[in-house]
Design a protein around this motif. Structure first.
Motif, PDB file in Angstrom:
ATOM      1  N   PHE A  18       0.829  -1.206   0.000  1.00 31.79           N
ATOM      2  CA  PHE A  18       0.000   0.000   0.000  1.00 31.79           C
ATOM      3  C   PHE A  18       0.865   1.258   0.000  1.00 31.79           C
ATOM      4  O   PHE A  18       0.608   2.201  -0.758  1.00 31.79           O
ATOM      5  N   ILE A  19       1.908   1.273   0.802  1.00 32.43           N
ATOM      6  CA  ILE A  19       2.802   2.438   0.866  1.00 32.43           C
ATOM      7  C   ILE A  19       3.542   2.629  -0.454  1.00 32.43           C
ATOM      8  O   ILE A  19       3.711   3.755  -0.926  1.00 32.43           O
ATOM      9  N   VAL A  20       3.990   1.535  -1.053  1.00 28.74           N
ATOM     10  CA  VAL A  20       4.665   1.625  -2.355  1.00 28.74           C
ATOM     11  C   VAL A  20       3.720   2.210  -3.399  1.00 28.74           C
ATOM     12  O   VAL A  20       4.110   3.077  -4.199  1.00 28.74           O
ATOM     13  N   CYS A  21       2.472   1.781  -3.383  1.00 25.38           N
ATOM     14  CA  CYS A  21       1.488   2.306  -4.344  1.00 25.38           C
ATOM     15  C   CYS A  21       1.218   3.790  -4.120  1.00 25.38           C
ATOM     16  O   CYS A  21       1.142   4.566  -5.077  1.00 25.38           O
ATOM     17  N   VAL A  22       1.083   4.188  -2.880  1.00 24.11           N
ATOM     18  CA  VAL A  22       0.868   5.614  -2.580  1.00 24.11           C
ATOM     19  C   VAL A  22       2.084   6.419  -3.013  1.00 24.11           C
ATOM     20  O   VAL A  22       1.951   7.484  -3.634  1.00 24.11           O
ATOM     21  N   GLY A  23       3.282   5.936  -2.706  1.00 23.56           N
ATOM     22  CA  GLY A  23       4.500   6.632  -3.127  1.00 23.56           C
ATOM     23  C   GLY A  23       4.599   6.741  -4.643  1.00 23.56           C
ATOM     24  O   GLY A  23       5.005   7.784  -5.170  1.00 23.56           O
ATOM     25  N   CYS A  24       4.228   5.685  -5.338  1.00 21.49           N
ATOM     26  CA  CYS A  24       4.241   5.698  -6.802  1.00 21.49           C
ATOM     27  C   CYS A  24       3.272   6.746  -7.342  1.00 21.49           C
ATOM     28  O   CYS A  24       3.613   7.523  -8.240  1.00 21.49           O
ATOM     29  N   LEU A  25       2.069   6.791  -6.788  1.00 20.43           N
ATOM     30  CA  LEU A  25       1.080   7.772  -7.255  1.00 20.43           C
ATOM     31  C   LEU A  25       1.493   9.203  -6.932  1.00 20.43           C
ATOM     32  O   LEU A  25       1.293  10.112  -7.747  1.00 20.43           O
ATOM     33  N   VAL A  26       2.087   9.421  -5.763  1.00 19.74           N
ATOM     34  CA  VAL A  26       2.557  10.765  -5.410  1.00 19.74           C
ATOM     35  C   VAL A  26       3.678  11.192  -6.347  1.00 19.74           C
ATOM     36  O   VAL A  26       3.705  12.329  -6.841  1.00 19.74           O
ATOM     37  N   THR A  27       4.609  10.286  -6.633  1.00 24.06           N
ATOM     38  CA  THR A  27       5.709  10.597  -7.541  1.00 24.06           C
ATOM     39  C   THR A  27       5.200  10.905  -8.941  1.00 24.06           C
ATOM     40  O   THR A  27       5.643  11.873  -9.570  1.00 24.06           O
ATOM     41  N   ILE A  28       4.261  10.115  -9.428  1.00 23.50           N
ATOM     42  CA  ILE A  28       3.693  10.362 -10.760  1.00 23.50           C
ATOM     43  C   ILE A  28       2.962  11.701 -10.783  1.00 23.50           C
ATOM     44  O   ILE A  28       3.105  12.484 -11.731  1.00 23.50           O
ATOM     45  N   ALA A  29       2.204  11.991  -9.736  1.00 18.23           N
ATOM     46  CA  ALA A  29       1.471  13.259  -9.685  1.00 18.23           C
ATOM     47  C   ALA A  29       2.424  14.452  -9.645  1.00 18.23           C
ATOM     48  O   ALA A  29       2.191  15.463 -10.327  1.00 18.23           O
ATOM     49  N   LEU A  30       3.493  14.355  -8.856  1.00 19.45           N
ATOM     50  CA  LEU A  30       4.459  15.453  -8.803  1.00 19.45           C
ATOM     51  C   LEU A  30       5.178  15.616 -10.137  1.00 19.45           C
ATOM     52  O   LEU A  30       5.432  16.743 -10.581  1.00 19.45           O
ATOM     53  N   HIS A  31       5.482  14.513 -10.777  1.00 19.04           N
ATOM     54  CA  HIS A  31       6.149  14.587 -12.073  1.00 19.04           C
ATOM     55  C   HIS A  31       5.221  15.185 -13.133  1.00 19.04           C
ATOM     56  O   HIS A  31       5.649  16.007 -13.949  1.00 19.04           O
ATOM     57  N   GLN A  32       3.955  14.802 -13.118  1.00 19.53           N
ATOM     58  CA  GLN A  32       3.002  15.356 -14.071  1.00 19.53           C
ATOM     59  C   GLN A  32       2.720  16.830 -13.804  1.00 19.53           C
ATOM     60  O   GLN A  32       2.355  17.574 -14.707  1.00 19.53           O
ATOM     61  N   ALA A  33       2.894  17.249 -12.550  1.00 19.61           N
ATOM     62  CA  ALA A  33       2.695  18.661 -12.212  1.00 19.61           C
ATOM     63  C   ALA A  33       3.850  19.525 -12.684  1.00 19.61           C
ATOM     64  O   ALA A  33       3.786  20.746 -12.594  1.00 19.61           O
TER      65      ALA A  33
END
Length: 157
Positions: A18-33
């Motif tokens: 779960f933590i890996v998935c949240v970290g992945c989504l946060v990283t993708i969101a920051l990169h897309q931003a």
């Protein structure tokens, strides 16, 4: 291996996933931003400390909660059973596997890095926030559960 030990191990693996998935989504969101990678990693360093604290509190609550669920097994026959607890703690893993199966026909790494964590979060949210409270509420409305709760509260006074 006892059921309780197995539940704890599954829970630790599911929490890490779960933590890996949240970290992945946060990283993708920051990169897309539009943030550059050299800004994302320092943010992640502070986030790891917060995630460690949250996971520690979460695991403490779970390990204490397993004993509490066993104590009220008469009032909550479904949600205190080993099968239900196994389903509950493995929900993030099940959500990830279901999402992976959903994209198996059109697999790409970019799509998998977005769909699998979203499937994990969606399934986890649905089971932990919608299904589990609903099941617990239905259990408290059963006549045997209501009678046992009334007896337990009367004995307490």
């Amino acid at each position: 291996m006892t059921a309780r030990t197995l539940l704890k191990r599954i829970h630790v693996a599911a929490t890490i996933w779960f933590i890996v998935c949240v970290g992945c989504l946060v990283t993708i969101a920051l990169h897309q931003a539009g943030l550059k990678w050299w800004l994302i990693f320092p943010l992640s360093g502070h986030s790891i400390l917060m995630m460690t604290l949250l996971v520690s509190l979460y695991l403490f609550a779970f390990f204490r909660g397993v004993d509490g669920a066993r104590y009220n097994a008469i009032e909550h026959p479904l949600t205190s059973s080993d099968c239900y607890l196994g389903f509950y703690v493995s929900t993030p893993l099940i959500g990830g596997l279901l999402a992976l199966a959903a994209i198996s026909d059109d697999y790409s790494l970019h799509r998998a890095l977005l769909v699998v964590p979203m499937g994990t979060l969606g399934t986890t949210f649905f089971v932990w926030i919608v299904i589990d409270p609903l099941a617990g509420m239905i259990e408290t409305l059963l006549p045997a559960s209501r009678r046992h709760r009334a007896e337990r509260l009367a004995a307490r006074e």
